[in-house]
Design a protein around this motif. Structure first.
Motif, mmCIF file in Angstrom:
data_model
loop_
_atom_site.group_PDB
_atom_site.id
_atom_site.type_symbol
_atom_site.label_atom_id
_atom_site.label_comp_id
_atom_site.label_asym_id
_atom_site.label_seq_id
_atom_site.Cartn_x
_atom_site.Cartn_y
_atom_site.Cartn_z
ATOM 1 N N VAL A 198 26.273 104.545 -59.818
ATOM 2 C CA VAL A 198 26.937 104.250 -58.545
ATOM 3 C C VAL A 198 27.072 105.519 -57.717
ATOM 4 C CG1 VAL A 198 29.143 103.546 -57.522
ATOM 5 C CG2 VAL A 198 28.166 102.223 -59.389
ATOM 6 N N ARG A 199 27.433 106.622 -58.383
ATOM 7 C CA ARG A 199 27.626 107.875 -57.657
ATOM 8 C C ARG A 199 26.311 108.381 -57.064
ATOM 9 N NH1 ARG A 199 30.478 109.942 -61.177
ATOM 10 N NH2 ARG A 199 28.866 110.999 -62.382
ATOM 11 N N ILE A 200 25.202 108.303 -57.819
ATOM 12 C CA ILE A 200 23.929 108.783 -57.290
ATOM 13 C C ILE A 200 23.473 107.916 -56.127
ATOM 14 C CG2 ILE A 200 22.501 107.472 -58.921
ATOM 15 C CD1 ILE A 200 21.767 110.992 -57.625
ATOM 16 N N VAL A 201 23.740 106.589 -56.206
ATOM 17 C CA VAL A 201 23.379 105.704 -55.089
ATOM 18 C C VAL A 201 24.201 106.059 -53.850
ATOM 19 C CG1 VAL A 201 23.392 103.314 -54.293
ATOM 20 C CG2 VAL A 201 22.618 103.838 -56.596
ATOM 21 N N GLN A 202 25.483 106.351 -54.044
ATOM 22 C CA GLN A 202 26.327 106.745 -52.919
ATOM 23 C C GLN A 202 25.790 108.014 -52.264
ATOM 24 O OE1 GLN A 202 30.145 107.152 -54.775
ATOM 25 N NE2 GLN A 202 30.655 104.983 -54.602
ATOM 26 N N GLN A 203 25.432 108.991 -53.093
ATOM 27 C CA GLN A 203 24.941 110.255 -52.543
ATOM 28 C C GLN A 203 23.606 110.065 -51.824
ATOM 29 O OE1 GLN A 203 24.956 112.484 -56.179
ATOM 30 N NE2 GLN A 203 27.037 113.263 -55.865
ATOM 31 N N VAL A 204 22.727 109.253 -52.405
ATOM 32 C CA VAL A 204 21.447 108.986 -51.743
ATOM 33 C C VAL A 204 21.673 108.253 -50.419
ATOM 34 C CG1 VAL A 204 19.288 107.685 -51.922
ATOM 35 C CG2 VAL A 204 20.101 109.019 -53.865
ATOM 36 N N ALA A 205 22.598 107.278 -50.424
ATOM 37 C CA ALA A 205 22.903 106.552 -49.186
ATOM 38 C C ALA A 205 23.430 107.503 -48.124
ATOM 39 C CB ALA A 205 23.909 105.436 -49.478
ATOM 40 N N ASN A 206 24.289 108.443 -48.511
ATOM 41 C CA ASN A 206 24.814 109.416 -47.540
ATOM 42 C C ASN A 206 23.696 110.297 -47.001
ATOM 43 O OD1 ASN A 206 27.397 108.432 -47.937
ATOM 44 N ND2 ASN A 206 27.885 109.934 -49.519
ATOM 45 N N ASP A 229 26.533 101.744 -63.965
ATOM 46 C CA ASP A 229 27.686 102.519 -64.402
ATOM 47 C C ASP A 229 28.105 103.498 -63.323
ATOM 48 O OD1 ASP A 229 25.850 104.627 -64.514
ATOM 49 O OD2 ASP A 229 25.510 104.365 -66.656
ATOM 50 N N GLU A 230 29.111 104.290 -63.655
ATOM 51 C CA GLU A 230 29.711 105.184 -62.670
ATOM 52 C C GLU A 230 28.712 106.218 -62.176
ATOM 53 O OE1 GLU A 230 33.507 108.309 -62.370
ATOM 54 O OE2 GLU A 230 33.194 107.051 -64.148
ATOM 55 N N ARG A 270 21.470 113.238 -68.355
ATOM 56 C CA ARG A 270 21.356 112.260 -67.279
ATOM 57 C C ARG A 270 21.861 112.834 -65.966
ATOM 58 N NH1 ARG A 270 24.331 106.445 -66.902
ATOM 59 N NH2 ARG A 270 22.686 105.295 -65.846
ATOM 60 N N ALA A 271 22.972 113.608 -66.063
ATOM 61 C CA ALA A 271 23.511 114.225 -64.852
ATOM 62 C C ALA A 271 22.507 115.207 -64.257
ATOM 63 C CB ALA A 271 24.831 114.925 -65.161
ATOM 64 N N LEU A 272 21.848 115.997 -65.144
ATOM 65 C CA LEU A 272 20.829 116.923 -64.657
ATOM 66 C C LEU A 272 19.660 116.165 -64.046
ATOM 67 C CD1 LEU A 272 20.824 119.526 -67.578
ATOM 68 C CD2 LEU A 272 21.771 119.813 -65.276
ATOM 69 N N SER A 273 19.286 115.044 -64.703
ATOM 70 C CA SER A 273 18.196 114.232 -64.164
ATOM 71 C C SER A 273 18.571 113.660 -62.800
ATOM 72 C CB SER A 273 17.853 113.106 -65.138
ATOM 73 O OG SER A 273 16.882 112.239 -64.600
ATOM 74 N N PHE A 274 19.813 113.148 -62.694
ATOM 75 C CA PHE A 274 20.266 112.590 -61.420
ATOM 76 C C PHE A 274 20.367 113.684 -60.350
ATOM 77 C CE2 PHE A 274 22.529 108.546 -63.114
ATOM 78 C CZ PHE A 274 21.280 108.037 -63.446
ATOM 79 N N GLU A 275 20.825 114.878 -60.782
ATOM 80 C CA GLU A 275 20.924 115.974 -59.818
ATOM 81 C C GLU A 275 19.541 116.353 -59.302
ATOM 82 O OE1 GLU A 275 22.641 120.567 -59.606
ATOM 83 O OE2 GLU A 275 22.940 119.328 -61.399
ATOM 84 N N SER A 276 18.560 116.406 -60.242
ATOM 85 C CA SER A 276 17.190 116.692 -59.829
ATOM 86 C C SER A 276 16.650 115.595 -58.914
ATOM 87 C CB SER A 276 16.300 116.838 -61.064
ATOM 88 O OG SER A 276 14.955 117.008 -60.707
#
Length: 799
Positions: free
Chosen positions: A528-536, A524-525, A391-397
């Motif tokens: 939330v983190r991927i949304v924060q990064q996309v928002a930034n 989940d965390e 999932r982390a790799l998917s989110f990173e991609s």
């Protein structure tokens, strides 16, 4: 000595020697050797005797008689000295004829007490039946060898002996020559050895049974299988009618029957699953003290709990606690239906040994279950970790894809649409949207949206006050996850789980991202983190896009300014050059004018162009002064509009009449006083009326009206009345040209029916003057009318 008597005596001696020799084997090696030597001497002595004849007897052979007596004496000594107890008794009566010293010592009677007394009289044999059986055996076999029998001493002590009997005929009567060898100690040793052997055999059988039981319960690691196998093996091993295994459950204060074995099915009801109360249970209390409880008869139980159980499971009980690591696990219950039944120590010991093995098997099973659970947990953790990594790799991609796309674009709309599209697909949410905030209007508008449902919220404007807690956190740069409660008036108000995160940079909050799921889910965390990064990333891209747009706007403004400068220079040059050219021509014509009338005409032209030149220069100077003036105009003069407006209109009346235009004035007499600057206000009205005269065809109307409004201006610091002045004329300005009428030097093309001309600075100057007067200037053109409205505060702010 008669021949017959001699032969009998010889025969008796030889029989005794033969019997003694036969039974010498019962002696020890040393004793047998001594007896054998003596018998050999006696045998040699008897063989040396001459065979008597009738002549010898008749001649009274003294030597033969002497040798016989010597043999008898020798035999008597051997008889008395024999270490084996020997007796001579009649067979029929059992009367003792002779006994040796060993026999006297063996039975405890004296020689005198034995001779001429029977065996039964002295109670040497335990019963007449045993003697009768011995006599029958002698009569049947003639010779009895090594018969084990019991005899009684004078003290009454019963002893064990090895009896051998030979039959002799003494004086014509059948007698028994009996040899008794006391084997009591040997029998006791044999008994002890037999007991030891039996104990050893029992121990071996017990160990084998325990090994079989241990192997049976350890062949499986399944606790239920262990219970069932253990109950069956214990029942069959100990031949127990009923076996049950109880587990102590302290959390529920019960003893739970987890397994049972019944040797004969159907005699007692099944107890598996039965719960026995722990409270007020005396047997349970003893078990919890790790005590082995023996109940030989359940009828003696009088407590309510166990007496009730005794009715269903009667008999004798043996309760053995099951423990490991010092903790009580439960109990092993053995039950025999036949009562009373005394539980032997061997049964208890074997039951305890079985309980120990069962406890070890339970511990092993529980440890195995724990290991299995740990392995399952570890496997689950590995799977979860693998899923997290994937999932982390998917989110990173996903983040890289969104970052590349938004950074490659300088279009804010495309940036936001790409972000919600990719984020919605990547997180598989119900809806993903971005909202732009208008803090001045306190609203938030859904600008772009990705949705998996038919209903859409795109374009919807949400008042910030509707969700004050949510927007308070968003405007502070914090994300928030919540479930909104929709009002009934809201369409399709389905419950949702929403996560909102602000799109903000170092200066301000530009907007926010909203992601929606079903209310059963949550963000989940990682999400939330991927949304924060996309928002930034969106904030950076939006700031870049806005900077680019601002730069483009500045470039366009500079281009427009440059164009305006060129137009300004061109217009100013043209406007300045035209009067100068006219003045130059007038001067030249003035020099060559032939008459006074012509000279006067040229002087008028020269004066008019000079005035036009001065007005143009004054307008430019006034406009420049107004644009560069930092401080406002001092508005301290009181103007009564009903009295003052006619003086402003008066200079235009002749022109209006000349051009056949119709002028109307609508000035109420009760207008409140206006605090302003009459010079600048007069110039504003003069420019507007001049503009109306310039563009109004003949026969059309010009209307000047004024009134008082109760509403205040948006730019006014405090609510107060507003004075409105309106100049309307029957002329139309195209909509495309309406926004440019206040530009410098701009004149609506082909709209001047009188060819009056002008610099195009009048309306630009009016706009600046109205601003200095703290007013608002508006223009509209429709239905053949063009209207300029000036709104001024009755009490302007004092600067």
């Amino acid at each position: 000595m008669e021949l017959h008597s001699f032969e009998q005596r010889m025969e008796t001696i030889q029989e005794r020697i033969s019997s003694l020799a036969q039974f010498a084997e019962q002696l020890s090696a040393d004793q047998a050797a001594i007896l054998k030597t003596s018998l050999d001497e006696l045998s040699s002595l008897t063989k040396a005797l001459p065979t008597p004849s009738n002549n010898d007897i008749s001649s009274n052979n003294q030597d033969a008689q002497f040798l016989i007596c010597q043999s008898e004496e020798k035999l008597s000594k051997i008889f008395q000295a024999s270490p084996i107890a020997i007796s001579i008794s009649t067979i029929t009566e059992g009367r003792f004829i002779d006994v040796n010293n060993s026999f006297v010592d063996l039975v405890g009677y004296s020689r005198e007490e034995l001779i001429n007394h029977t065996v039964l009289e002295l109670a040497i044999w335990p019963s007449a039946e045993d003697r009768k059986r011995l006599i029958e055996l002698i009569n049947r076999q003639g010779l009895v060898r090594s018969l084990e029998a019991k005899y009684a001493k004078k003290s009454g002590e019963m002893r064990d002996a090895l009896v051998s009997v030979d039959v002799l005929e003494i004086d014509g009567e059948r007698c028994a020559l009996a040899f008794l060898n006391d084997i009591t100690e040997r029998k006791q040793a044999e008994t002890q050895l037999q007991q030891l052997y039996q104990q050893t055999q029992y121990q071996v059988q017990r160990e084998r049974a325990l090994n079989r039981f241990t192997q049976a319960v350890r062949n499986s690691l399944d606790i239920d299988c262990i219970f069932a196998t253990a109950a069956q093996e214990i029942g069959q091993m100990l031949q127990i009618d009923y076996v049950s295994i109880l587990q102590y459950v302290p959390q529920r204060q019960i003893w739970l029957n987890v397994a049972e074995y019944e040797q004969q099915l159907g005699l007692v009801p099944t107890g598996v699953g039965m719960e026995i109360p722990d409270a007020d249970n005396p047997l349970a209390a003893r078990l919890k003290q790790l005590e082995v409880v023996r109940i030989d008869n359940t009828q003696v139980l009088n407590d309510p709990i166990n007496s009730s159980l005794a009715e269903e499971f009667p008999g004798a009980w043996l309760l053995i606690p099951l423990q490991y690591q010092g903790n009580l696990w439960g109990s092993l219950t053995l039950s025999q239906r036949n009562s009373p039944h005394t539980w032997q120590d061997s049964e208890v010991a074997l039951g305890c040994a079985i309980a120990d093995q069962l406890a070890l098997a339970i511990q092993q099973s529980e440890l195995y279950q724990q290991v299995q659970q740990l392995n399952a947990n570890l496997e689950q953790q590995v799977q979860e970790r693998t899923q997290q990594l994937q999932r982390a790799l998917s989110f990173e991609s996903l983040l890289k894809r969104i970052t590349d796309k938004v950074r490659d674009s300088l279009d804010e709309g495309q940036i936001l649409q790409t972000a919600v599209q990719e984020l919605g697909l990547g997180l598989q949410v119900k809806r993903c949207e971005t909202a732009l905030h208008d803090l001045a209007q306190q609203t938030s508008a859904i600008a772009y949206e990705f949705t998996a449902v038919p209903h859409t919220y795109s374009g919807q404007v949400v008042p910030i006050a509707e969700y004050p807690d949510v927007y308070e956190q968003l405007l502070q740069g914090q994300g928030v996850q919540f479930c909104p409660i929709y009002s009934r008036s809201q369409t399709n108000g389905e419950p949702e789980a929403i996560f909102s995160y602000p799109i903000s940079d170092d200066h301000e909050v530009l907007g926010s991202l909203h992601l929606c799921k079903t209310p059963q889910a949550y963000f989940d965390e990682a999400e939330v983190r991927i949304v924060q990064q996309v928002a930034n990333q969106c904030a950076i891209a939006m700031r870049q896009a806005r900077l680019y747009q601002a730069a483009q706007a500045q470039v366009q403004a500079l281009e427009a300014l440059n164009q305006l400068k060129d137009d300004f220079l061109s217009t100013v040059s043209h406007e300045l050059r035209t009067p100068v050219s006219n003045m130059k021509m007038a001067i030249q014509m003035l020099k060559i004018a032939p008459s006074i009338e012509r000279r006067q005409r040229y002087l008028e032209i020269l004066q008019m162009e000079c005035t036009r030149e001065i007005e143009l220069i004054n307008d430019l100077l006034d406009l420049q002064r107004l644009e560069s003036q930092a401080d406002g105009i001092a508005l301290e003069e009181t103007i009564l509009l009903p009295d003052w407006l006619p003086s402003v209109i008066e200079p235009f009346r002749s022109r209006i009449q000349e051009r056949q235009q119709i002028l109307h004035m609508d000035v109420p007499a009760d207008l409140p006083p206006l605090i302003s600057d009459h010079t600048n206000l007069g110039r504003v009205l003069a420019e507007l009326i001049n503009n109306a005269c310039k563009y109004t065809p003949a026969g059309h109307q010009i209307i000047l009206s004024t009134w008082c409004e109760s509403e205040s201006l948006a730019i006014a610091p405090t609510p107060q009345p507003v004075i409105a002045l309106r100049v309307r004329n029957q002329a139309n300005i195209p909509a495309a040209q309406l926004d440019r009428v206040f530009e410098k030097f701009y004149r609506v093309p082909h709209a001047d029916p009188w060819q009056q001309g002008g610099t195009g600075l009048g309306l630009a100057l009016v706009q600046k003057l109205v601003e200095q007067l703290q007013g608002v200037l508006q223009v509209e053109s429709n239905n053949g009318w063009t209207t300029f409205t000036v709104q001024l505060p009755a009490q302007p702010q004092i600067l």
